[in-house]
Write an enzyme that holds these catalytic residues in place. Structure first.
Site, PDB file in Angstrom:
ATOM      1  CE  LYS A 113      -4.513   0.676   0.246  1.00 48.43           C
ATOM      2  NZ  LYS A 113      -5.544  -0.313  -0.109  1.00 48.43           N
ATOM      3  CG  ASP A 132      -7.267   2.864  -1.460  1.00 48.15           C
ATOM      4  OD1 ASP A 132      -7.904   3.530  -0.632  1.00 48.15           O
ATOM      5  OD2 ASP A 132      -7.185   1.624  -1.397  1.00 48.15           O
TER       6      ASP A 132
HETATM    7  N1  GLU Z   1      -7.156  -0.015  -3.487  1.00 47.48           N
HETATM    8  C1  GLU Z   1      -7.900  -1.199  -3.729  1.00 47.48           C
HETATM    9  C2  GLU Z   1      -7.941  -2.084  -2.498  1.00 47.48           C
HETATM   10  O1  GLU Z   1      -7.820  -1.642  -1.368  1.00 47.48           O
HETATM   11  C3  GLU Z   1      -7.434  -1.915  -4.973  1.00 47.48           C
HETATM   12  C4  GLU Z   1      -6.011  -2.332  -4.963  1.00 47.48           C
HETATM   13  C5  GLU Z   1      -5.493  -2.797  -6.324  1.00 47.48           C
HETATM   14  O2  GLU Z   1      -6.242  -2.786  -7.265  1.00 47.48           O
HETATM   15  O3  GLU Z   1      -4.315  -3.143  -6.381  1.00 47.48           O
HETATM   16  O4  GLU Z   1      -8.203  -3.243  -2.589  1.00 47.48           O
END
Ligand code: GLU
Length: 432
Positions: free
Chosen positions: A106, A146
């Site tokens: 993240k 996100d």
């Molecule tokens: N941000 C999204 C999550 O928390 C998607 C993450 C992604 O697609 O890599 O799952």
């Protein structure tokens, strides 16, 4: 808004609870309780008024035993290293439970994106990549959107990375715009994924989708498509939606007799998730306090905003008729509130199962980028449904077999898969 608890503490408490249930070896637990790598960096941006402003950026890579780290980048004013650590950890479990060959990561920047011009946003995105490009890539860490980040931003970031490595590399970021390497269905993916798991859960708790009524928190990407899916896929009613108003700096709950029209609300929400209050009032909506969604007389709650919203205190206010909580957000329920929901036999679809649709279609996007062959939208959504249904069933079955809460069952499925990959790669012998 309720007081936020430390999300990383929460992630570790949840992990420790299940590590104990699984009688997980202490040495393995010690690896999994913490991220493998953490990056903290400063990003200078020349603002439109000529001043140089320096932003704080993060990337945390929790575990890559099953494949490249994967997870979004949040642009949020209250981002901290601990929120990013928690979210990276949840991504490891999310990819494992969805059974996609990726690990957890993240990223974040401490910024309120609504205060930036388009030009400043682009510079900040490119600056993030300039700081991190040596440590990301299609085969080691693949960021995505996100809260506070958009497909356009992913397009700029992918472009910056491609320039730096001297090669067009679409697979380094996912959630890109369609036509610029993005996948059809990615925009709907997280919200529709939530709805596919709700549909499966309803089969086990005797809730007729057509008689179901939901209240949602948040009206960003996840909540918008969860609301649309609740009405259009399940045939249920959305009683109300609560969301933050960035002008008034507080949240409101929007409700309407007979249910809200998610597509209408979508037509009056801005890119930061703030609904045009006046337009809603003019169209017969009732606008009340932001916490009202939680008290609404509904049988389904879909928290799809931030972490730490259903707490030991706020859980006392939920309807007696509540049967199902579908966690569209990451970490919306605190361990204290979990105890209450467990006791009241409310079926909880835990976050990293419920909202795994986004990362699942991100994975499909990478596959399409690698093949340079793009799928039809129907094919994307059909494959998403297959993955979400399989993930739900694995968790449900485990919860039945072990007679445990669904969140614990989801952790069990995920931890087993990650540990199996670590063992297979020889990480536990000490020689790796
Ligand atoms: N941000 C999204 C999550 O928390 C998607 C993450 C992604 O697609 O890599 O799952």
């Amino acid at each position: 808004m309720v007081k936020k608890i430390n999300a990383f503490d929460m992630a570790q408490i949840q992990f420790d609870t299940v590590a104990k249930l699984l009688q997980l070896d202490n040495e393995i637990a010690e690896i999994l309780r913490w991220p493998q790598r953490e990056y903290s960096f400063r990003i200078p941006v020349r603002m439109d008024d000529g001043r140089l402003k320096v932003f704080q950026g993060f990337r945390v890579q929790h575990n890559d035993a099953r494949g490249p780290n994967k997870g979004g980048i949040r642009f949020a004013a209250d981002e901290t290293l601990d929120t990013v650590r928690a979210l990276a950890t949840w991504m490891t479990w999310k990819c494992a439970v969805a059974d996609i060959p990726l690990g957890g990561g993240k990223g974040g920047v401490v910024v309120d994106p609504s205060t930036l011009s388009t030009n400043e946003k682009e510079s900040l995105c490119r600056g993030w990549v300039q700081a991190m490009w040596k440590n990301i890539g299609p085969r080691n860490d693949v960021p995505a959107p996100d809260i506070g980040t958009t497909p356009q931003m992913m397009g700029w970031m992918m472009d910056e990375y491609s320039r730096l490595v001297g090669q067009y590399t679409p697979g380094v970021f996912t959630g890109k715009p369609v036509g610029g390497g993005g996948s059809l269905g990615r925009t709907e993916a997280t919200g529709y994924g939530v709805i596919y798991t709700v549909r499966e859960a309803m089969k086990h708790i005797n809730l007729d989708p057509k008689n179901s009524v939901a209240a949602l928190q948040g009206f960003g990407n996840v909540s918008q498509y969860a609301a649309i899916g609740f009405v259009e896929i399940l045939g249920g009613t959305v009683a109300c939606v609560s969301c933050y108003d960035r002008h008034d700096k507080k949240a409101y709950t929007y409700s309407k007799k007979g249910g809200v029209d998610p597509r209408f609300l979508m037509s009056i929400v801005d890119q930061y998730g703030t609904v045009d209050k006046q337009k809603a009032l003019d169209s017969g909506y009732e606008v009340t306090d932001g916490d009202k969604w939680l008290e609404a007389d509904v049988n389904v709650l879909i928290p799809a905003a931030l972490e730490g919203q259903i707490t030991g205190d706020t859980v006392k206010k939920v309807s007696k008729n509540l049967k199902l909580v579908a966690e569209g957000a990451n970490g919306p329920t605190t361990p204290e509130a979990d105890e209450v929901l467990k006791k009241n036999k409310v079926f909880v679809i835990p976050d990293f199962l419920c909202n795994a649709g986004g990362v699942t279609v991100s994975y499909f996007e990478q596959v399409q980028n690698d093949a340079n062959y793009y799928w039809e939208k129907d094919a994307v959504l059909r494959r998403l449904d297959v993955k979400m249904t399989a993930a739900f069933n694995a968790v449900y079955q485990r919860s039945q077999e072990e007679k445990v809460y669904t969140r614990d069952a989801a952790y069990m499925v995920a931890i087993d898969r990650v540990v199996a990959a670590m063992e297979m790669r020889g990480w536990l012998t000490g020689n790796a």
